[in-house]
Design a protein around this motif. Structure first.
Motif, PDB file in Angstrom:
ATOM      1  N   TYR A  80       0.744  -1.132  -0.009  1.00 14.59           N
ATOM      2  CA  TYR A  80       0.129   0.123  -0.220  1.00 14.59           C
ATOM      3  C   TYR A  80       0.842   1.333   0.020  1.00 14.59           C
ATOM      4  O   TYR A  80       1.999   1.325   0.575  1.00 14.59           O
ATOM      5  CB  TYR A  80      -0.892   0.115   1.113  1.00 14.59           C
ATOM      6  N   LEU A  81       0.314   2.290  -0.613  1.00  9.10           N
ATOM      7  CA  LEU A  81       1.080   3.693  -0.435  1.00  9.10           C
ATOM      8  C   LEU A  81       0.111   4.576  -0.190  1.00  9.10           C
ATOM      9  O   LEU A  81      -1.065   4.919  -0.595  1.00  9.10           O
ATOM     10  CB  LEU A  81       1.444   4.109  -1.880  1.00  9.10           C
ATOM     11  N   GLN A  82      -0.016   5.105   1.202  1.00 11.86           N
ATOM     12  CA  GLN A  82      -0.794   5.992   1.916  1.00 11.86           C
ATOM     13  C   GLN A  82      -0.359   7.437   1.617  1.00 11.86           C
ATOM     14  O   GLN A  82       0.769   7.897   1.883  1.00 11.86           O
ATOM     15  CB  GLN A  82      -0.997   5.662   3.234  1.00 11.86           C
ATOM     16  N   MET A  83      -1.084   8.186   1.065  1.00 15.27           N
ATOM     17  CA  MET A  83      -0.865   9.686   0.536  1.00 15.27           C
ATOM     18  C   MET A  83      -1.335  10.726   1.305  1.00 15.27           C
ATOM     19  O   MET A  83      -2.683  10.671   1.283  1.00 15.27           O
ATOM     20  CB  MET A  83      -0.832   9.523  -0.786  1.00 15.27           C
ATOM     21  N   SER A  84      -0.739  11.398   1.871  1.00 12.07           N
ATOM     22  CA  SER A  84      -1.586  12.441   2.767  1.00 12.07           C
ATOM     23  C   SER A  84      -0.935  13.789   2.201  1.00 12.07           C
ATOM     24  O   SER A  84       0.039  14.088   1.663  1.00 12.07           O
ATOM     25  CB  SER A  84      -1.361  12.542   4.154  1.00 12.07           C
ATOM     26  N   SER A  85      -1.608  15.040   2.521  1.00 12.01           N
ATOM     27  CA  SER A  85      -1.234  16.563   2.263  1.00 12.01           C
ATOM     28  C   SER A  85      -1.053  16.465   0.744  1.00 12.01           C
ATOM     29  O   SER A  85       0.104  16.930   0.289  1.00 12.01           O
ATOM     30  CB  SER A  85      -0.010  16.895   3.146  1.00 12.01           C
ATOM     31  N   LEU A  86      -1.986  16.069  -0.127  1.00 11.48           N
ATOM     32  CA  LEU A  86      -1.649  15.990  -1.461  1.00 11.48           C
ATOM     33  C   LEU A  86      -1.504  17.274  -2.153  1.00 11.48           C
ATOM     34  O   LEU A  86      -2.263  18.500  -1.868  1.00 11.48           O
ATOM     35  CB  LEU A  86      -2.674  15.014  -2.248  1.00 11.48           C
ATOM     36  N   LYS A  87      -0.796  17.267  -3.176  1.00  6.99           N
ATOM     37  CA  LYS A  87      -0.211  18.646  -3.863  1.00  6.99           C
ATOM     38  C   LYS A  87      -0.632  18.351  -5.205  1.00  6.99           C
ATOM     39  O   LYS A  87      -0.580  17.075  -5.750  1.00  6.99           O
ATOM     40  CB  LYS A  87       1.029  18.999  -3.671  1.00  6.99           C
ATOM     41  N   PRO A  88      -1.023  19.480  -5.944  1.00  5.10           N
ATOM     42  CA  PRO A  88      -1.387  19.242  -7.504  1.00  5.10           C
ATOM     43  C   PRO A  88      -0.140  18.565  -8.394  1.00  5.10           C
ATOM     44  O   PRO A  88      -0.454  17.896  -9.216  1.00  5.10           O
ATOM     45  CB  PRO A  88      -1.691  20.513  -7.909  1.00  5.10           C
ATOM     46  N   GLU A  89       1.018  18.897  -7.822  1.00  9.46           N
ATOM     47  CA  GLU A  89       2.244  18.093  -8.653  1.00  9.46           C
ATOM     48  C   GLU A  89       2.440  16.685  -8.148  1.00  9.46           C
ATOM     49  O   GLU A  89       3.293  15.938  -8.656  1.00  9.46           O
ATOM     50  CB  GLU A  89       3.589  18.811  -8.152  1.00  9.46           C
ATOM     51  N   ASP A  90       1.713  16.112  -7.268  1.00 12.67           N
ATOM     52  CA  ASP A  90       1.373  14.635  -7.209  1.00 12.67           C
ATOM     53  C   ASP A  90       0.566  13.983  -8.122  1.00 12.67           C
ATOM     54  O   ASP A  90       0.716  12.699  -8.102  1.00 12.67           O
ATOM     55  CB  ASP A  90       0.765  14.417  -5.616  1.00 12.67           C
ATOM     56  N   THR A  91       0.019  14.952  -9.008  1.00 14.20           N
ATOM     57  CA  THR A  91      -0.930  14.180 -10.156  1.00 14.20           C
ATOM     58  C   THR A  91      -0.047  13.462 -10.883  1.00 14.20           C
ATOM     59  O   THR A  91       1.061  13.676 -11.203  1.00 14.20           O
ATOM     60  CB  THR A  91      -1.533  15.361 -10.795  1.00 14.20           C
ATOM     61  N   GLY A  92      -0.698  12.290 -11.338  1.00 10.60           N
ATOM     62  CA  GLY A  92       0.169  11.156 -12.437  1.00 10.60           C
ATOM     63  C   GLY A  92      -0.336   9.987 -12.373  1.00 10.60           C
ATOM     64  O   GLY A  92      -1.346   9.636 -11.469  1.00 10.60           O
ATOM     65  N   VAL A  93      -0.032   9.203 -13.145  1.00 13.79           N
ATOM     66  CA  VAL A  93      -0.358   7.716 -13.202  1.00 13.79           C
ATOM     67  C   VAL A  93       0.673   7.073 -12.165  1.00 13.79           C
ATOM     68  O   VAL A  93       1.974   7.207 -12.558  1.00 13.79           O
ATOM     69  CB  VAL A  93      -0.295   6.990 -14.478  1.00 13.79           C
ATOM     70  N   TYR A  94       0.254   6.207 -11.252  1.00 13.11           N
ATOM     71  CA  TYR A  94       0.922   5.529 -10.490  1.00 13.11           C
ATOM     72  C   TYR A  94       1.045   4.101 -10.429  1.00 13.11           C
ATOM     73  O   TYR A  94       0.327   3.403 -10.759  1.00 13.11           O
ATOM     74  CB  TYR A  94       0.418   5.914  -8.865  1.00 13.11           C
ATOM     75  N   TYR A  95       2.471   3.661 -10.805  1.00  7.91           N
ATOM     76  CA  TYR A  95       2.777   2.171 -11.330  1.00  7.91           C
ATOM     77  C   TYR A  95       3.445   1.642 -10.113  1.00  7.91           C
ATOM     78  O   TYR A  95       4.294   2.049  -9.391  1.00  7.91           O
ATOM     79  CB  TYR A  95       3.553   2.088 -12.341  1.00  7.91           C
ATOM     80  N   CYS A  96       3.410   0.691  -9.873  1.00  2.00           N
ATOM     81  CA  CYS A  96       4.189  -0.595  -8.833  1.00  2.00           C
ATOM     82  C   CYS A  96       4.717  -1.732  -9.845  1.00  2.00           C
ATOM     83  O   CYS A  96       4.195  -1.898 -10.646  1.00  2.00           O
ATOM     84  CB  CYS A  96       3.311  -1.239  -7.841  1.00  2.00           C
ATOM     85  N   ALA A  97       5.740  -2.000  -9.421  1.00  2.00           N
ATOM     86  CA  ALA A  97       6.832  -2.972  -9.827  1.00  2.00           C
ATOM     87  C   ALA A  97       7.444  -3.758  -8.992  1.00  2.00           C
ATOM     88  O   ALA A  97       7.603  -3.298  -7.567  1.00  2.00           O
ATOM     89  CB  ALA A  97       7.722  -2.302 -10.609  1.00  2.00           C
ATOM     90  N   ALA A  98       7.821  -5.069  -9.190  1.00  4.31           N
ATOM     91  CA  ALA A  98       8.402  -5.994  -8.188  1.00  4.31           C
ATOM     92  C   ALA A  98       9.682  -6.406  -8.730  1.00  4.31           C
ATOM     93  O   ALA A  98       9.887  -6.665 -10.191  1.00  4.31           O
ATOM     94  CB  ALA A  98       7.872  -7.276  -8.145  1.00  4.31           C
ATOM     95  N   GLY A  99      10.712  -6.463  -8.227  1.00  3.83           N
ATOM     96  CA  GLY A  99      12.097  -6.930  -8.506  1.00  3.83           C
ATOM     97  C   GLY A  99      13.016  -7.641  -7.442  1.00  3.83           C
ATOM     98  O   GLY A  99      12.269  -7.975  -6.431  1.00  3.83           O
ATOM     99  N   ASP A 100      14.166  -8.406  -7.865  1.00  5.43           N
ATOM    100  CA  ASP A 100      14.726  -8.843  -6.741  1.00  5.43           C
ATOM    101  C   ASP A 100      14.959  -8.590  -5.596  1.00  5.43           C
ATOM    102  O   ASP A 100      15.519  -7.174  -5.513  1.00  5.43           O
ATOM    103  CB  ASP A 100      16.053  -9.629  -7.532  1.00  5.43           C
TER     104      ASP A 100
END
Length: 122
Positions: A80-100
């Motif tokens: 999970y990614l809990q986001m608080s005090s959000l700003k307009p510059e936080d806007t975007g497509v959020y991706y998650c990825a898995a690696g070694d």
């Protein structure tokens, strides 16, 4: 078939909060590191946060420190990614990825989710 599904994005006002999820299937997160990325229109993709379940290590980009919190629920195989005090510059497509899991934030990632849209606007 190993895959990641990011969900929970939406529209939120500046100063508000939102939580996005990354559910893994076809493999266990126990020995992987998970990274969250975001990409705004016209900008390069940037790393936001990483977590390694084996030892609980965490990394945050300077731009989100003190506002975002990453966590892992191994029983649900979900990060999970809990986001608080959000700003307009936080806007975007959020991706998650898995690696070694040898590195907290892997140099290369094996699996990517399709991403979820987060829009911060009045």
């Amino acid at each position: 078939q190993p895959q990641l599904v990011a969900s929970g994005g939406g529209l939120v006002q500046p100063g508000g909060s939102l939580s996005v999820s990354c559910a893994a299937s076809g493999f266990s997160l126990d020995y992987y590191a998970i990274g969250w990325f975001r990409q705004a229109p016209g900008k390069e993709r940037e790393g936001v946060s990483c977590i390694r379940s084996s030892d609980g290590s965490i990394w945050y980009a300077d731009s989100v420190k003190g506002r975002f919190t990453i966590s892992s629920d191994n029983a649900k195989n979900t990060v999970y990614l809990q986001m608080s005090s959000l700003k307009p510059e936080d806007t975007g497509v959020y991706y998650c990825a898995a690696g070694d899991g040898e590195r907290l934030c892997p140099f290369e990632y094996d699996y990517w989710g399709e991403g979820t849209q987060v829009t911060v606007s009045s």
